[in-house]
Write a protein that holds these residues in place. Structure first.
Motif, PDB file in Angstrom:
ATOM      1  N   GLY A   1     -22.339  -8.274  -4.928  1.00  0.00           N
ATOM      2  CA  GLY A   1     -22.965  -8.549  -3.559  1.00  0.00           C
ATOM      3  C   GLY A   1     -22.080  -9.007  -2.541  1.00  0.00           C
ATOM      4  N   SER A   2     -20.709  -9.413  -2.614  1.00  0.00           N
ATOM      5  CA  SER A   2     -19.804  -9.852  -1.754  1.00  0.00           C
ATOM      6  C   SER A   2     -20.078  -9.259  -0.267  1.00  0.00           C
ATOM      7  CB  SER A   2     -18.276  -9.958  -1.895  1.00  0.00           C
ATOM      8  OG  SER A   2     -18.368 -10.663  -3.137  1.00  0.00           O
ATOM      9  N   HIS A   3     -20.402  -9.784   0.662  1.00  0.00           N
ATOM     10  CA  HIS A   3     -20.799  -9.340   2.006  1.00  0.00           C
ATOM     11  C   HIS A   3     -19.124  -8.961   2.652  1.00  0.00           C
ATOM     12  CE1 HIS A   3     -24.456 -11.017   1.709  1.00  0.00           C
ATOM     13  NE2 HIS A   3     -24.953  -9.743   2.303  1.00  0.00           N
ATOM     14  N   LEU A   4     -18.206  -9.962   2.307  1.00  0.00           N
ATOM     15  CA  LEU A   4     -16.785  -9.752   2.780  1.00  0.00           C
ATOM     16  C   LEU A   4     -16.039 -10.355   1.665  1.00  0.00           C
ATOM     17  CD1 LEU A   4     -16.049 -12.973   4.185  1.00  0.00           C
ATOM     18  CD2 LEU A   4     -17.316 -11.925   6.012  1.00  0.00           C
ATOM     19  N   LEU A   5     -14.710 -10.155   1.914  1.00  0.00           N
ATOM     20  CA  LEU A   5     -13.834 -10.726   0.945  1.00  0.00           C
ATOM     21  C   LEU A   5     -12.696 -11.644   1.698  1.00  0.00           C
ATOM     22  CD1 LEU A   5     -14.439  -9.611  -1.830  1.00  0.00           C
ATOM     23  CD2 LEU A   5     -14.770  -7.712  -0.070  1.00  0.00           C
ATOM     24  N   LEU A   6     -12.097 -12.711   1.119  1.00  0.00           N
ATOM     25  CA  LEU A   6     -11.001 -13.286   1.652  1.00  0.00           C
ATOM     26  C   LEU A   6      -9.736 -12.782   0.658  1.00  0.00           C
ATOM     27  CD1 LEU A   6     -12.334 -16.843   1.960  1.00  0.00           C
ATOM     28  CD2 LEU A   6     -12.282 -15.146   3.773  1.00  0.00           C
ATOM     29  N   PHE A   7      -8.698 -12.465   1.002  1.00  0.00           N
ATOM     30  CA  PHE A   7      -7.684 -11.697   0.453  1.00  0.00           C
ATOM     31  C   PHE A   7      -6.349 -12.515   0.762  1.00  0.00           C
ATOM     32  CE2 PHE A   7      -6.018  -7.721  -1.858  1.00  0.00           C
ATOM     33  CZ  PHE A   7      -4.747  -7.975  -1.738  1.00  0.00           C
TER      34      PHE A   7
END
Lengths: 440, 102
Positions: free
Chosen positions: A303-309
């Protein structure tokens, strides 16, 4: 903080979920349909049309669940499935699931369409019509507690665990204060951290499950004969998997851990969750995740709407479906690869040729549960470079950027057209009862 | 108990410290009250011994063990894959070319 009460303009889906993008997916159901999908999507690649798919010809429950979750992701507005025609993937079942969600959906079977050329023409016509249809997608205010954010590190070096990872952990803390759901991952890079992590579990039973999940990863990677650490990590100063784990663990911030999920499971409510991505049972299909993008796909399927990488060596990847915010840990890498990086967390170490203040890194170490004793010989602040930032500064910067990206601002990897995607074979057993405590 | 500002000592009981910028060989540093001289160049984020470490002893960073010493290490010596190994799974490097399943 100015953005405390900010709301996000989301895309409202028929089931009430809200997305931050309105992507059309073109999905191949076997590698043999991949080229056709790429050709269908190519003219629309800057209009939010992304290609995903499963390359295998043999059926796999995990892969079906992943494809189903991804096609019904809140960031996805419509789906075009492309089948060669003879593969095992249950295309009709997937199509029914997407149709049931109320999204525009279509299935093209290359063998029935009459081959490559006809399928591409048919697919492009459908995309054109669907792009127009999606312009009418209803918008709705979305609260921060409706956001799901995943975190991952890739191309790590010894600065990752000092700057970017603790700063992303701090951003997680800010999000969780507002009851967003945050997911950290890669149990193979938590080896050595299991007992520290268990102390943060919402219940003692969950703590035991966290220890078991890392032990499973240790066994699995042990059987593979290769830890999740690469020559690039070593060039960057990371010597052992334990050392890499210490840095990776800092991504989780300092909040209580509310549960364990597996790929394709949604966090049931706000809070911090560990994604257990190592397959259950005897090792069967090789390395748990063959690269960072396999992991990103799983975080998105949760469900992640966005990712921190976070990256120290300098990864350039983005992803299909959900935007990737790149947090660069190493100031030298940032200077070299600024075009690919959204946040310069290496400013926490930046000395501008002068002496650094150690205050910030001391805080970084504290986020790992330690109290460091590093003291600056002089008044560190006075000699700091103008770029210099504290852990809180970078954590806030990431938090604010999350809100802007949720409101449509493109990340660097998005603007560059990165839409990496990979999905391979795995097997999972259902979650144990202690993994998601009700009271958490 | 002072520490040079070019160095991060993440915990007082650690036996390695971190360079917060590139430090050339021969740099004299004060780490946790003791003076040492770097034997090799240490790049940003990389680590060096700040206490004598015996072969087989655990190496501590962030107050946590990150593996064991494969040889005696003197203060000021660079610590990496040549003298530190994992207690879990060995690290693959191009030089060692350790083979693995698959």
């Amino acid at each position: 903080m100015q953005t405390n009460n900010a709301t996000i303009k989301g895309f409202l889906r028929p089931n009430g979920k809200k997305g931050i993008r309105n992507t059309i997916l073109v999905a191949y159901l076997v590698e043999c349909a991949h080229h056709v999908c790429r050709e269908i999507a190519y003219p629309f690649r800057e209009q939010g049309v992304h290609v995903i798919g499963f390359p295998g010809c043999f059926p796999n429950t995990y892969a079906h669940k992943m494809m189903s979750r991804l096609c019904n992701h809140a960031n996805v507005g419509a789906v075009l499935l492309v089948s060669l025609g003879c593969e095992c993937f249950n295309r009709n079942k997937l199509l029914e699931t997407v149709q049931a969600s109320g999204r525009p959906a279509n299935l093209l079977v290359i063998q029935d369409q009459g081959g490559t050329r006809k399928t591409i023409a048919e697919g492009r016509a459908w995309i054109e019509q669907t792009l127009q249809q999606l312009e009418a997608t209803p918008r709705a205010d979305m609260r921060i507690d409706e956001l799901i954010v995943g975190t991952i590190c890739g191309g790590s070096d010894a600065t990752s665990g000092l700057t970017a990872n603790p700063a992303m952990g701090r951003a997680f803390d800010f999000l969780i204060e507002k009851n967003a759901a945050c997911i950290f991952e890669e149990t193979g890079e938590l080896i050595g951290m299991e007992y520290l992590m268990a102390e943060r579990a919402a219940t003692p039973e969950l703590g035991q499950e966290l220890i078991k999940a890392v032990a499973k990863a240790g066994r699995y990677y042990g059987t593979m004969g290769h830890a999740s650490i690469s020559p690039g990590n070593a060039d960057g100063g990371l010597t052992t998997i334990e050392e890499k784990s210490l840095g990776a663990y800092a991504k989780s911030g300092q909040s209580a851990i509310h549960g364990i999920i597996k790929p394709g499971d949604y966090p049931p409510r706000g809070g911090l969750y560990l994604l257990d991505m190592v397959p259950d049972g005897e090792p069967r299909f090789g390395f748990p995740n063959i690269n960072d993008n396999a992991e990103i796909a799983e975080l998105i399927a949760c469900g992640s709407h966005l990712l921190l990488f976070s990256t120290g060596r300098g990864s350039v990847v983005g992803s299909a479906i959900s935007p990737v915010i790149k947090v660069c840990a190493n100031p030298k890498t940032y200077a070299r690869m600024e075009d690919d990086m959204d946040v310069n967390a290496g400013r926490m170490l930046e000395v501008g040729g002068e002496v650094p203040s150690n205050r910030n890194v001391r805080e970084g170490a504290r986020s790992l549960g330690d109290s460091a004793t590093s003291t600056s010989a002089g008044a560190g602040g006075s000699s700091a470079s103008p770029n210099k930032a504290s852990l809180d500064d970078v954590g806030r910067e990431i938090y604010d950027l999350i809100l802007r990206v949720s409101n449509g601002e493109q990340t660097k990897s998005e603007a560059l057209g990165h839409q990496e995607f990979i999905l391979t074979y795995k097997t999972f057993e259902p979650l144990g009862p202690a993994c998601l405590p009700q009271a958490a | 108990m002072t520490t040079d500002s070019r160095v991060l000592l993440l915990h007082s009981e650690d036996n390695v410290a971190i360079a917060s910028c590139e430090l050339p060989a021969g740099t004299e540093l004060n780490v946790g009250g003791a003076t040492l001289t770097l034997k090799q160049r240490v790049d940003i984020g990389h680590k060096f011994a700040c206490k004598p470490i015996a072969k087989g002893a655990k190496i501590y960073k962030y107050h946590a063990p990150i593996g064991s010493a494969t040889q005696d290490i003197a203060p000021g010596e660079y610590v990496h894959t040549h003298n530190l190994t994992s207690d879990y799974i060995p690290t693959y490097t191009f030089e060692k070319g350790k083979s693995f399943a698959g």
